[in-house]
Design a protein around this motif. Structure first.
Motif, PDB file in Angstrom:
ATOM      1  N   MET A 219      28.545 -21.520  20.259  1.00 34.60           N
ATOM      2  CA  MET A 219      28.076 -20.391  19.553  1.00 34.60           C
ATOM      3  C   MET A 219      28.125 -22.167  18.715  1.00 34.60           C
ATOM      4  N   THR A 220      27.153 -21.451  17.839  1.00 30.29           N
ATOM      5  CA  THR A 220      27.569 -22.092  16.390  1.00 30.29           C
ATOM      6  C   THR A 220      27.053 -20.974  15.270  1.00 30.29           C
ATOM      7  N   LEU A 221      27.228 -20.999  14.309  1.00 27.93           N
ATOM      8  CA  LEU A 221      27.881 -19.992  12.948  1.00 27.93           C
ATOM      9  C   LEU A 221      26.642 -18.706  13.493  1.00 27.93           C
ATOM     10  N   GLY A 222      27.807 -18.643  14.496  1.00 27.38           N
ATOM     11  CA  GLY A 222      27.511 -17.000  15.434  1.00 27.38           C
ATOM     12  C   GLY A 222      26.436 -16.643  15.691  1.00 27.38           C
ATOM     13  N   GLU A 223      26.138 -17.882  16.450  1.00 29.55           N
ATOM     14  CA  GLU A 223      25.073 -17.673  17.556  1.00 29.55           C
ATOM     15  C   GLU A 223      25.584 -17.805  18.242  1.00 29.55           C
ATOM     16  N   ASN A 224      24.812 -17.637  19.894  1.00 25.30           N
ATOM     17  CA  ASN A 224      25.127 -18.596  20.793  1.00 25.30           C
ATOM     18  C   ASN A 224      23.454 -18.976  21.218  1.00 25.30           C
TER      19      ASN A 224
ATOM     20  N   ARG B 239      17.239 -21.488  13.962  1.00 27.06           N
ATOM     21  CA  ARG B 239      18.069 -20.545  14.018  1.00 27.06           C
ATOM     22  C   ARG B 239      17.135 -19.131  13.511  1.00 27.06           C
TER      23      ARG B 239
ATOM     24  N   ARG C 222      19.310 -23.842  16.199  1.00 24.66           N
ATOM     25  CA  ARG C 222      20.070 -23.349  16.433  1.00 24.66           C
ATOM     26  C   ARG C 222      21.016 -24.289  17.170  1.00 24.66           C
TER      27      ARG C 222
END
Ligand code: SF4
Ligand code: SF4
Lengths: 216, 338
Positions: B116-121, B259, B272
């Protein structure tokens, strides 16, 4: 080269049955010689040297008409062997295959090396598997894969002959005893011994070795 | 140094993670005794543990020209090979089909997990095979000289007669792409489908790939797609270049879209997946490659033609594979030596 000398007892007449059984009575009368073991240096300069966990190997010899019987005994705290299924259907499909159990284990093993040609005088072949003029034969016993005869004429030239020889191994109370029935060799022939400790990841040139020894 | 070097380029942007390549290889080459755990071709989710587990973190390859120490993975690191209790389920009314042992690891254990980065997979698929390296650590490590690199095409092979199963090669390969068959006591590895290559036929993994993302040809053949992608357009990179083996399998890195909510921004502005992860896999050059790819994409979006993207689409076999007959190799037109 400095030689250890030893008078070995044992005579042809007493060899009614083969003393391949490591605890056969014949071995009691055979004198033992303790050969110091050394470690080969690491194969790669980036590897740390392995520790000398096994200091020596005990050698007994019975010479007879059926050949020479050798008995090696050494202390090894770890019993490194495995029942390895024989591959029969390699490269065939549509059948359940036999599996490799492990990828990273090595087996305990030992070997006796003798010159392939009669030696002249006191000269022994190179300890590193002989050389082109002085080839050697190696009688290898592996706790998992059994006995095999190999030939070599120098480092990195070891080759399987496809032949085997009678041998037996026994592990008891932290000690290996391995007996081998080897072809007769001329008087004065030197021999050298190697021991591999599986749990030290020993295989190939990563091993324990003795210098040449001349049974008298 | 071989006279010619066969090579494969894989466009990671097109990989579906379907494992068709893995099964094509398994059925063709590794369905024999003792080979059950081996996947000469595997596809792993990145970021992830990989196959064998942690292969990228245990050394191998070269450092200052010397073999860098590493380990031999355990069978569990590769992944257990287990059976299901089908007989019990089907014929004895058992409740459900279950593995016959407790499963702790398999080759594709963490499929689609990613990170995950900043709430995104994010994640992508990384198909892997032996790199048929120019400077193979496996070959360097073998004290028996049982491993050789073919002069005519640079394919790296293990002489099964000479091999004694010492596994120095397994330890040395930084990609852990050479395996030990315990039953035979031999090392075995990807043979780059050499009987097919000798017949001008692409590898099974490439031919079966529904994503059509694999390009096969000679690196020193200036007309080949692999040559163009690696040397002319410079959009394909080897995996872990710092491991020092000079791999001959190359990857078009994942394009790495921005992202969500950052549409229109440069991929380098708000990527992303963290750029340092791609740099970890493909080295610092990956940033330039992604810039180049982004430029090509913009060009195409502005209505111009992008030769690179056209080539990467890889419409048919003729576009993706240029595999001259072995006898014709000698006549490769003026290409530089691989
Ligand atoms: S990827 Fe590994 S096995 Fe393949 S050639 Fe390179 S070092 Fe050898
Ligand atoms: S067959 Fe092609 S698309 Fe499917 S996993 Fe393999 S490389 Fe990816």
């Amino acid at each position: 080269m400095r030689f250890l000398a030893l008078i070995l007892a044992g005579c042809a007449a007493s060899l009614a049955q083969t003393p391949l059984d490591p605890s056969a009575a014949e071995w009691k009368s055979a004198a033992a010689v303790s050969l110091a073991l050394n470690r080969t240096p690491p194969l790669y300069s980036t590897d740390a040297p392995a520790s000398l966990d096994i200091a020596s190997v005990e050698l007994r010899l019975l010479r007879g008409a059926a050949g020479n019987f050798v008995r090696l005994e050494w202390a090894d705290k770890t019993h490194d062997t495995a029942a390895i299924a024989k591959a029969e259907r390699a490269w065939q499909s549509e059948q359940l295959v036999k599996q490799s159990d492990a990828t990273n284990r090595f087996n305990d093993a030992c070997a006796v090396m003798i010159p392939a040609r009669p030696v002249v005088g006191d000269l022994s072949p190179s300890l590193q598997m002989g050389d082109a003029e002085h080839p050697v034969r190696i009688f290898l016993w592996d706790a998992a894969r059994g006995a095999a005869i190999m030939e070599a004429s120098g480092r990195e030239t070891t080759k399987r002959t496809g032949q085997s020889f009678p041998a037996q191994g026994q592990y008891k109370d932290g000690r290996w005893t391995v007996t081998m029935q080897l072809p007769a060799w001329p008087e004065g022939t030197p021999l050298a011994v190697a021991v591999w400790n599986g749990s030290q990841q020993d295989r190939d040139g990563r091993k324990y070795f003795t210098i040449w020894f001349r049974p008298r | 140094m071989p006279e010619h070097q066969i090579s494969m380029v894989l466009d990671l942007n097109k990989c579906l993670g379907c494992q068709t390549c893995t099964m094509a290889c398994k059925k063709l080459w590794t369905d024999g005794d003792g080979m059950d755990y081996m996947y000469w071709n595997n596809v792993e989710t990145r970021p992830g543990q990989g196959y064998p587990r942690n292969w990228d973190k245990i050394g191998g390859g070269f450092e200052d020209g010397k073999l860098r120490p590493s380990e031999i993975p355990t069978k569990e690191d590769y992944g257990q090979t287990f059976e299901y209790n089908y007989a019990e389920r089907l014929f004895q009314g058992g409740p459900q089909a279950m593995p016959q042992e407790e499963v702790r690891n398999t080759p594709n254990w963490d499929e689609d997990v990613g990170a995950m980065t900043l709430g995104e997979n994010y994640y992508f698929y990384l198909p892997r095979l032996c790199n048929h390296c120019t400077n193979p650590a496996c070959l360097e490590a073998c004290p028996r000289k049982a491993i050789y690199k073919r002069a005519e095409d640079g394919i790296v092979l293990v002489d099964q007669e000479r091999c004694e199963g010492y596994r120095y090669c397994v330890r040395a390969c930084p990609y852990k792409k050479i395996y030990f068959n315990e039953l035979l006591g031999k090392a075995q590895k990807c043979i780059f489908c050499y009987p097919r290559i000798e017949n001008s036929e692409a590898n099974a993994c490439a031919r079966q790939c529904p994503g059509r993302l694999r390009f096969v040809g000679f690196l020193d053949d200036p007309t080949s797609a692999v040559h163009k992608l690696v040397h002319v357009y410079k959009v394909a990179l080897g995996l872990f270049p710092e491991k020092g083996t000079a791999p001959n399998v190359f990857y078009v890195p994942p394009f790495n879209p921005p992202r969500r909510g950052s549409y229109g921004k440069s991929v380098l502005e708000d990527p992303r997946m963290p750029m340092d992860y791609l740099q970890y896999l493909f080295g610092g050059e990956v940033i330039d490659v992604i810039r180049r790819l982004e430029g090509e994409l913009q060009r195409a979006q502005n209505g111009s033609k992008s030769e690179v993207l056209q080539l990467l689409i890889g419409r048919d076999d003729q576009v993706r594979y240029q595999i001259p007959k072995h006898g014709d190799l000698i006549q490769l037109p003026g290409g530089r030596k691989a």
